[in-house]
Design a protein around this motif. Structure first.
Motif, PDB file in Angstrom:
ATOM      1  N   ILE A   1      -4.752  10.929  -2.202  1.00 34.00           N
ATOM      2  CA  ILE A   1      -4.749  12.107  -1.345  1.00 34.00           C
ATOM      3  C   ILE A   1      -3.309  12.389  -0.991  1.00 34.00           C
ATOM      4  CG2 ILE A   1      -5.571  13.122   0.803  1.00 34.00           C
ATOM      5  CD1 ILE A   1      -7.812  11.040   0.773  1.00 34.00           C
ATOM      6  N   PHE A   2      -2.806  13.545  -1.422  1.00 33.10           N
ATOM      7  CA  PHE A   2      -1.406  13.861  -1.183  1.00 33.10           C
ATOM      8  C   PHE A   2      -1.321  15.004  -0.189  1.00 33.10           C
ATOM      9  CE2 PHE A   2      -1.810  12.134  -5.415  1.00 33.10           C
ATOM     10  CZ  PHE A   2      -0.900  11.104  -5.374  1.00 33.10           C
ATOM     11  N   SER A   3      -0.530  14.788   0.836  1.00 39.42           N
ATOM     12  CA  SER A   3      -0.373  15.812   1.861  1.00 39.42           C
ATOM     13  C   SER A   3       0.982  15.653   2.500  1.00 39.42           C
ATOM     14  CB  SER A   3      -1.469  15.687   2.929  1.00 39.42           C
ATOM     15  OG  SER A   3      -1.364  14.445   3.583  1.00 39.42           O
ATOM     16  N   ASN A   4       1.417  16.698   3.180  1.00 39.12           N
ATOM     17  CA  ASN A   4       2.664  16.597   3.913  1.00 39.12           C
ATOM     18  C   ASN A   4       2.526  15.565   5.025  1.00 39.12           C
ATOM     19  OD1 ASN A   4       3.952  18.643   2.469  1.00 39.12           O
ATOM     20  ND2 ASN A   4       2.986  20.210   3.739  1.00 39.12           N
TER      21      ASN A   4
ATOM     22  N   ARG B   1      -0.182   7.815   3.475  1.00 36.21           N
ATOM     23  CA  ARG B   1      -0.464   9.122   4.076  1.00 36.21           C
ATOM     24  C   ARG B   1       0.396   9.423   5.287  1.00 36.21           C
ATOM     25  NH1 ARG B   1      -6.852   9.606   4.878  1.00 36.21           N
ATOM     26  NH2 ARG B   1      -6.261  11.676   5.608  1.00 36.21           N
ATOM     27  N   SER B   2       1.110   8.445   5.814  1.00 35.04           N
ATOM     28  CA  SER B   2       1.909   8.685   7.008  1.00 35.04           C
ATOM     29  C   SER B   2       3.093   7.734   7.027  1.00 35.04           C
ATOM     30  CB  SER B   2       1.071   8.482   8.281  1.00 35.04           C
ATOM     31  OG  SER B   2       0.764   7.102   8.455  1.00 35.04           O
ATOM     32  N   SER B   3       4.073   8.062   7.868  1.00 26.49           N
ATOM     33  CA  SER B   3       5.236   7.193   8.002  1.00 26.49           C
ATOM     34  C   SER B   3       4.843   5.827   8.563  1.00 26.49           C
ATOM     35  CB  SER B   3       6.276   7.857   8.911  1.00 26.49           C
ATOM     36  OG  SER B   3       5.737   8.082  10.205  1.00 26.49           O
ATOM     37  N   GLU B   4       3.828   5.786   9.413  1.00 26.44           N
ATOM     38  CA  GLU B   4       3.381   4.500   9.974  1.00 26.44           C
ATOM     39  C   GLU B   4       2.804   3.604   8.895  1.00 26.44           C
ATOM     40  OE1 GLU B   4       0.024   2.728  13.059  1.00 26.44           O
ATOM     41  OE2 GLU B   4       0.820   4.744  13.390  1.00 26.44           O
ATOM     42  N   SER B   5       1.954   4.156   8.041  1.00 27.95           N
ATOM     43  CA  SER B   5       1.351   3.351   6.983  1.00 27.95           C
ATOM     44  C   SER B   5       2.423   2.789   6.050  1.00 27.95           C
ATOM     45  CB  SER B   5       0.345   4.197   6.195  1.00 27.95           C
ATOM     46  OG  SER B   5      -0.756   4.545   6.997  1.00 27.95           O
ATOM     47  N   PHE B   6       3.431   3.612   5.722  1.00 30.59           N
ATOM     48  CA  PHE B   6       4.497   3.135   4.853  1.00 30.59           C
ATOM     49  C   PHE B   6       5.281   2.007   5.514  1.00 30.59           C
ATOM     50  CE2 PHE B   6       9.092   3.359   3.961  1.00 30.59           C
ATOM     51  CZ  PHE B   6       9.075   2.876   2.656  1.00 30.59           C
ATOM     52  N   ALA B   7       5.704   2.207   6.760  1.00 34.11           N
ATOM     53  CA  ALA B   7       6.506   1.197   7.445  1.00 34.11           C
ATOM     54  C   ALA B   7       5.720  -0.100   7.627  1.00 34.11           C
ATOM     55  CB  ALA B   7       6.982   1.739   8.794  1.00 34.11           C
TER      56      ALA B   7
ATOM     57  N   LYS C   1       0.385  -5.464   3.091  1.00 31.27           N
ATOM     58  CA  LYS C   1      -1.071  -5.435   2.949  1.00 31.27           C
ATOM     59  C   LYS C   1      -1.524  -4.117   2.320  1.00 31.27           C
ATOM     60  CE  LYS C   1      -3.669  -7.498   5.959  1.00 31.27           C
ATOM     61  NZ  LYS C   1      -3.911  -8.777   5.256  1.00 31.27           N
ATOM     62  N   ARG C   2      -2.423  -4.236   1.361  1.00 34.42           N
ATOM     63  CA  ARG C   2      -2.908  -3.059   0.640  1.00 34.42           C
ATOM     64  C   ARG C   2      -3.701  -2.115   1.529  1.00 34.42           C
ATOM     65  NH1 ARG C   2      -7.387  -6.441  -2.797  1.00 34.42           N
ATOM     66  NH2 ARG C   2      -8.689  -7.024  -1.028  1.00 34.42           N
ATOM     67  N   GLU C   3      -4.220  -2.615   2.672  1.00 33.19           N
ATOM     68  CA  GLU C   3      -5.026  -1.765   3.542  1.00 33.19           C
ATOM     69  C   GLU C   3      -4.242  -0.539   4.036  1.00 33.19           C
ATOM     70  OE1 GLU C   3      -4.887  -4.977   3.597  1.00 33.19           O
ATOM     71  OE2 GLU C   3      -6.829  -5.905   4.048  1.00 33.19           O
ATOM     72  N   PHE C   4      -2.914  -0.632   4.042  1.00 31.87           N
ATOM     73  CA  PHE C   4      -2.107   0.495   4.506  1.00 31.87           C
ATOM     74  C   PHE C   4      -1.909   1.556   3.423  1.00 31.87           C
ATOM     75  CE2 PHE C   4      -0.627  -2.975   7.334  1.00 31.87           C
ATOM     76  CZ  PHE C   4      -0.925  -2.379   8.539  1.00 31.87           C
ATOM     77  N   LYS C   5      -2.315   1.265   2.200  1.00 32.75           N
ATOM     78  CA  LYS C   5      -2.111   2.208   1.102  1.00 32.75           C
ATOM     79  C   LYS C   5      -3.314   3.136   0.940  1.00 32.75           C
ATOM     80  CE  LYS C   5       1.207   0.026  -1.973  1.00 32.75           C
ATOM     81  NZ  LYS C   5       1.476  -0.333  -3.375  1.00 32.75           N
ATOM     82  N   ILE C   6      -3.064   4.289   0.344  1.00 31.99           N
ATOM     83  CA  ILE C   6      -4.149   5.219   0.037  1.00 31.99           C
ATOM     84  C   ILE C   6      -5.127   4.550  -0.922  1.00 31.99           C
ATOM     85  CG2 ILE C   6      -4.723   7.399  -1.105  1.00 31.99           C
ATOM     86  CD1 ILE C   6      -1.988   8.445  -0.198  1.00 31.99           C
ATOM     87  N   GLY C   7      -6.394   4.531  -0.548  1.00 31.26           N
ATOM     88  CA  GLY C   7      -7.404   3.927  -1.417  1.00 31.26           C
ATOM     89  C   GLY C   7      -7.284   2.430  -1.532  1.00 31.26           C
ATOM     90  N   GLY C   8      -6.636   1.776  -0.574  1.00 28.53           N
ATOM     91  CA  GLY C   8      -6.465   0.329  -0.667  1.00 28.53           C
ATOM     92  C   GLY C   8      -7.715  -0.470  -0.390  1.00 28.53           C
TER      93      GLY C   8
ATOM     94  N   GLU D   1      -6.924   3.005   6.909  1.00 27.51           N
ATOM     95  CA  GLU D   1      -6.209   4.258   6.655  1.00 27.51           C
ATOM     96  C   GLU D   1      -6.783   5.398   7.493  1.00 27.51           C
ATOM     97  OE1 GLU D   1      -5.472   7.164   2.769  1.00 27.51           O
ATOM     98  OE2 GLU D   1      -7.018   5.613   2.763  1.00 27.51           O
ATOM     99  N   ASP D   2      -8.107   5.529   7.501  1.00 28.23           N
ATOM    100  CA  ASP D   2      -8.747   6.584   8.290  1.00 28.23           C
ATOM    101  C   ASP D   2      -8.533   6.367   9.781  1.00 28.23           C
ATOM    102  OD1 ASP D   2      -9.661   7.709   5.955  1.00 28.23           O
ATOM    103  OD2 ASP D   2     -11.693   6.895   6.124  1.00 28.23           O
ATOM    104  N   LEU D   3      -8.618   5.118  10.211  1.00 27.65           N
ATOM    105  CA  LEU D   3      -8.436   4.818  11.630  1.00 27.65           C
ATOM    106  C   LEU D   3      -7.019   5.172  12.093  1.00 27.65           C
ATOM    107  CD1 LEU D   3      -9.703   1.692  13.513  1.00 27.65           C
ATOM    108  CD2 LEU D   3      -7.327   2.404  13.767  1.00 27.65           C
ATOM    109  N   ILE D   4      -6.027   4.856  11.280  1.00 30.53           N
ATOM    110  CA  ILE D   4      -4.642   5.174  11.643  1.00 30.53           C
ATOM    111  C   ILE D   4      -4.466   6.677  11.810  1.00 30.53           C
ATOM    112  CG2 ILE D   4      -2.274   5.207  10.762  1.00 30.53           C
ATOM    113  CD1 ILE D   4      -2.790   2.436   9.579  1.00 30.53           C
ATOM    114  N   MET D   5      -5.057   7.458  10.924  1.00 27.40           N
ATOM    115  CA  MET D   5      -4.923   8.912  11.020  1.00 27.40           C
ATOM    116  C   MET D   5      -5.518   9.430  12.326  1.00 27.40           C
ATOM    117  SD  MET D   5      -3.256   9.776   8.338  1.00 27.40           S
ATOM    118  CE  MET D   5      -3.483  11.542   8.197  1.00 27.40           C
TER     119      MET D   5
END
Length: 307
Positions: free
Chosen positions: A37-40, A202-208, A215-222, A251-255
């Motif tokens: 999922i690609f988004s700004n 999907r977000s700067s938080e997930s990347f950092a 942990k893969r849980e922070f990646k899209i589709g992890g 990922e969904d929870l972080i959003m």
């Protein structure tokens, strides 16, 4: 095809080839159950300008200037006024906690210049401001950070990345075991220049957070979104009231949690008061956790993603 689908849905979590046993993801192998999922980056969205005062024809600022009145000074950012205490659980394990416990200085914010004196390589930094999404970055030393910004991983000076916002070191929010500072810095610098469809966050938080914990849980589709929702977001509304939401992936929870930070404490409380049943708002302990889907992306983000 039917047999392949059946085999896929019966894979155990450990069989999904998206993580290295050492704790650092490697992207040179096949992926299973990955949906891109690609988004700004959502924190790039600017809040709408405030409406003109009542009784004004839109020229209130000009009239005030003619009268010699200075605009009201902006109030300093106070986390207790704008943020909500919350905890994140994976099944029965607490993996994240934001608390305003008495005597705690973990959420105190500093100017970018003062924040530099508190940062060490490998630290996670969060920049905050009222009505904006928090922006996360990895401090890599020499006054610089690596962060996901506008669909690209960039290396910037901390003062530039802050965009004038106050910041804080947030190493202790997540309770995962961190990688060594050297590994965190290598993870961050290794992604500099990645952009658009090369991104896995999907977000700067997930990347950092991925850079620090690997942990893969922070990646899209992890994670495979199959079965019961294992993640719970517990919002502490007051000393005796809380509300719990359930999610299938971190990922969904972080959003959702980042959306709460962006709209602010007052708006979140008002939203919950409108949508929850009276019995639930009065005594949420009697109600079951409410399943939650991730917030819908703005239209411009869906267009940018080609959907």
């Amino acid at each position: 095809m039917g047999n392949q689908v059946e085999k896929l849905t019966h894979l155990s979590y450990k069989e999904v080839p998206t993580a290295d046993p050492a704790g650092v993801d490697r992207d040179d192998g096949p992926r299973i159950g990955v949906s891109y999922i690609f988004s700004n980056d959502e924190e790039d969205l600017e809040p709408p300008p405030p409406p003109p005062p009542q009784g004004s024809d839109g020229d209130g600022d000009r009239d005030r200037d003619r009268a010699g009145d200075a605009p009201p000074a902006q109030q300093p950012y106070d986390p207790r006024l704008h943020e909500v205490e919350c905890s994140v659980f994976y099944r029965d394990e607490c993996i994240y906690q934001k608390s305003f416990a008495p005597g705690s200085a973990a959420l105190s914010t500093y100017t970018p210049e003062n924040l530099l004196n508190r940062c060490r390589p490998g630290d996670l930094v969060e920049f905050v401001s009222q009505a904006q999404y928090p922006h996360w970055a990895v401090y890599v030393g020499d006054f610089q950070v690596v962060h996901l910004h506008r669909l690209q991983v960039s290396n910037s000076f901390l003062t530039d990345a802050s965009q004038g916002r106050r910041g804080r070191v947030v190493n202790d929010l997540y309770r995962y075991r961190p990688l060594s500072p050297g590994a965190v810095v290598r993870n961050a610098l290794g992604q500099v220049g990645a952009r658009e469809r090369e991104l896995s966050w999907r977000s700067s938080e997930s990347f950092a957070a991925w850079c620090r914990y690997g942990k893969r849980e922070f990646k899209i589709g992890g994670e495979l979104r199959i079965g019961k929702q294992p993640y719970r977001l517990q919002l502490q509304l007051s000393a005796h009231r809380s509300h719990t939401l359930e999610f299938q992936s971190l990922e969904d929870l972080i959003m959702e949690r980042r959306r709460n930070d962006q709209i602010g404490r007052a708006a979140l409380l008002q939203e919950l008061a409108v949508h929850l049943q009276p019995s639930e708002t009065d005594d949420p302990a009697d109600g079951a956790p409410a399943p939650r889907t991730p917030p819908e992306e703005p239209a411009e983000e869906r267009e940018a993603a080609g959907r």
